[in-house]
Design a protein around this motif. Structure first.
Motif, mmCIF file in Angstrom:
data_model
loop_
_atom_site.group_PDB
_atom_site.id
_atom_site.type_symbol
_atom_site.label_atom_id
_atom_site.label_comp_id
_atom_site.label_asym_id
_atom_site.label_seq_id
_atom_site.Cartn_x
_atom_site.Cartn_y
_atom_site.Cartn_z
ATOM 1 N N LYS B 50 0.869 -1.187 0.000
ATOM 2 C CA LYS B 50 0.000 0.000 0.000
ATOM 3 C C LYS B 50 0.893 1.220 0.000
ATOM 4 N N SER B 51 0.352 2.330 -0.495
ATOM 5 C CA SER B 51 1.163 3.542 -0.445
ATOM 6 C C SER B 51 0.282 4.776 -0.398
ATOM 7 N N CYS B 52 -0.265 5.204 -1.540
ATOM 8 C CA CYS B 52 -0.914 6.520 -1.569
ATOM 9 C C CYS B 52 -2.283 6.526 -0.901
ATOM 10 N N ARG B 53 -2.920 5.399 -0.798
ATOM 11 C CA ARG B 53 -4.263 5.158 -0.287
ATOM 12 C C ARG B 53 -5.366 6.031 -0.931
ATOM 13 N N GLU B 54 -5.089 6.390 -2.227
ATOM 14 C CA GLU B 54 -6.142 7.145 -2.929
ATOM 15 C C GLU B 54 -6.203 6.808 -4.420
ATOM 16 N N GLY B 55 -5.861 5.572 -4.770
ATOM 17 C CA GLY B 55 -6.024 5.118 -6.150
ATOM 18 C C GLY B 55 -5.082 5.729 -7.158
ATOM 19 N N CYS B 57 -1.287 5.210 -6.797
ATOM 20 C CA CYS B 57 -0.022 4.463 -6.910
ATOM 21 C C CYS B 57 -0.217 3.051 -7.449
ATOM 22 N N GLY B 58 -1.402 2.485 -7.274
ATOM 23 C CA GLY B 58 -1.666 1.141 -7.796
ATOM 24 C C GLY B 58 -1.035 0.026 -6.988
ATOM 25 N N SER B 59 -0.521 0.312 -5.793
ATOM 26 C CA SER B 59 0.184 -0.721 -5.010
ATOM 27 C C SER B 59 -0.747 -1.783 -4.452
ATOM 28 N N ASP B 60 -1.951 -1.378 -4.038
ATOM 29 C CA ASP B 60 -2.787 -2.318 -3.287
ATOM 30 C C ASP B 60 -3.816 -3.039 -4.151
ATOM 31 N N ALA B 61 -3.426 -3.337 -5.395
ATOM 32 C CA ALA B 61 -4.325 -4.120 -6.252
ATOM 33 C C ALA B 61 -4.365 -5.547 -5.731
ATOM 34 N N MET B 62 -5.573 -6.111 -5.666
ATOM 35 C CA MET B 62 -5.732 -7.485 -5.177
ATOM 36 C C MET B 62 -7.059 -8.034 -5.704
ATOM 37 N N ASN B 63 -7.266 -9.299 -5.474
ATOM 38 C CA ASN B 63 -8.508 -9.928 -5.922
ATOM 39 C C ASN B 63 -9.540 -9.847 -4.801
ATOM 40 N N ILE B 64 -10.584 -9.057 -5.018
ATOM 41 C CA ILE B 64 -11.573 -8.767 -3.978
ATOM 42 C C ILE B 64 -12.892 -9.440 -4.338
ATOM 43 N N ASN B 65 -13.301 -10.398 -3.545
ATOM 44 C CA ASN B 65 -14.520 -11.175 -3.843
ATOM 45 C C ASN B 65 -14.533 -11.652 -5.295
ATOM 46 N N GLY B 66 -13.391 -12.117 -5.753
ATOM 47 C CA GLY B 66 -13.310 -12.707 -7.089
ATOM 48 C C GLY B 66 -13.022 -11.755 -8.222
ATOM 49 N N LYS B 67 -12.920 -10.460 -7.909
ATOM 50 C CA LYS B 67 -12.679 -9.493 -8.980
ATOM 51 C C LYS B 67 -11.502 -8.591 -8.602
ATOM 52 N N ASN B 68 -10.583 -8.383 -9.554
ATOM 53 C CA ASN B 68 -9.424 -7.538 -9.240
ATOM 54 C C ASN B 68 -9.846 -6.089 -9.012
#
Lengths: 115, 245
Positions: B50-55, B57-68
């Motif tokens: 995680k980094s910028c926490r506002e969409g 930096c793109g650091s915290d991309a993950m699969n959330i309930n089956g969708k990236n």
């Protein structure tokens, strides 16, 4: 005009474009078929024969089936490329499909020739 | 709020497992990243980027309930419980939700994501008309989070060969840049049957992009441009041969 794109100079483009061109050929034939059906309204064997037997329509039908098999060949090839990583198995599957499609095309030729 | 999170520490775990968490949200916890930080306060072994926490930096991309998606721009109120979190698919897992993005950035690097211009440097900057600048809209905003590329089955099957939606969109971003002089070279670079043509237009990339971009359109534009350039080359050849006669 686009012939160069179908040469070895464009290995990726030629496969992609061939699939699109074959799709367009099929759409054109199917639209012509709908028009012919609307005009001739075949209802028995004799009227179907009358619709399908002119030499120019047989040629168009042959082009349609050739396009269909080319389209299928490229599509199946893509599926094998994506899912079958064992090269030997992929080669066996691809050759099987190739033989089948060539056999189908020969069969279509025989059927159209006999009309 | 209930969560089920993918855990894997290659040093201690034989195989990955899902761990359940239940936390009480505090006032101000609105985004998924807020909840993850809250979980991390209780269990600091959980790893995530995680980094910028506002969409941005793109650091915290993950699969959330089956969708990236991005944890920092995903609203908690819109998530079904238990929230199932996994690392982005198709890339090796380093630990928990952290993936190894080397392959992703190798593809990015392969499209030469920088201006190529051999003209002498101008005194100030290289200027663009507003129309030419507008061509970059919808392309330059990519934050390289990898959500699109790792949602693409073509990338899953051929991760070493298919550039992926993100890399291809960046390729197009430089192809259409009026200041760039390497269009032909860039198009040639994507000619192999795998790098560009593995895209089968299933549009997972468009569906998951957290910035609402359209990599699929960029890929289609590259293909169109290839055809256009071939037509132009043919026309030029014809003109030259007529002149020669």
């Amino acid at each position: 005009m686009l012939i160069e794109l179908l040469t070895k100079k464009y290995p990726g483009m030629r496969l992609w474009l061939t699939q699109r061109i074959s799709a367009v050929m099929m759409v054109i034939y199917l639209m012509l078929m709908l028009i012919m059906l609307a005009i001739k309204q075949p209802h028995d064997y004799a009227s179907w024969l009358d619709l399908m037997s002119p030499w120019w329509w047989r040629m168009l039908s042959l082009v349609f089936f050739a396009s269909l098999f080319t389209h299928a060949w490229l599509g199946v090839r893509d599926v094998f490329k994506d899912y079958v990583f064992n090269l030997r198995l992929r080669a066996v599957l691809q050759v099987t499909v190739d033989i089948l499609l060539i056999a189908y095309l020969c069969w279509v030729c025989i059927i159209l020739w006999k009309l | 709020m209930k969560f089920s999170i993918y855990r894997y520490n290659p040093d201690t775990d034989k195989k990955p497992y899902m761990q359940d968490y239940e936390i009480e949200l505090q006032e101000g916890d609105q985004m998924l990243l807020d909840a993850l930080i809250r979980i991390k306060q209780h269990d600091d072994t959980l790893s995530l980027r995680k980094s910028c926490r506002e969409g941005v930096c793109g650091s915290d991309a993950m699969n959330i309930n089956g969708k990236n998606g991005l944890a920092c721009t995903t609203k908690l109120s819109e998530l079904e419980q238990p929230v199932v979190l996994r690392p982005m698919p198709g890339l090796p897992v380093i630990r928990d939700l952290v993936v190894d993005m080397t392959q992703f950035f190798e593809h990015y690097n392969s499209v030469k994501p920088y201006l190529i211009n051999d003209d002498p440097l101008p005194e100030t900057e290289r200027l663009q008309s507003p129309e030419d600048r507008a061509k970059l809209d919808g392309l330059y905003e990519c934050i390289m989070c990898g959500a699109c590329t790792t949602a693409c089955p073509s990338f899953w099957w051929n991760p070493d060969k298919f550039v992926g939606p993100s890399g291809l969109m960046q390729a197009y971003r430089f192809i259409v840049d009026s200041r760039d002089q390497a269009e032909a070279e860039r198009l040639e670079n994507l000619e192999d049957p795998y790098r560009l043509y593995r895209c089968h237009n299933i549009m997972n990339c468009v569906d998951v992009c957290p910035k609402k971009l359209n990599p699929n359109a960029a890929i289609a534009n590259i293909k169109d441009l290839k055809i256009e350039r071939a037509k132009e080359a043919k026309a030029t050849k014809k003109t030259v041969s007529i002149k020669a006669i």
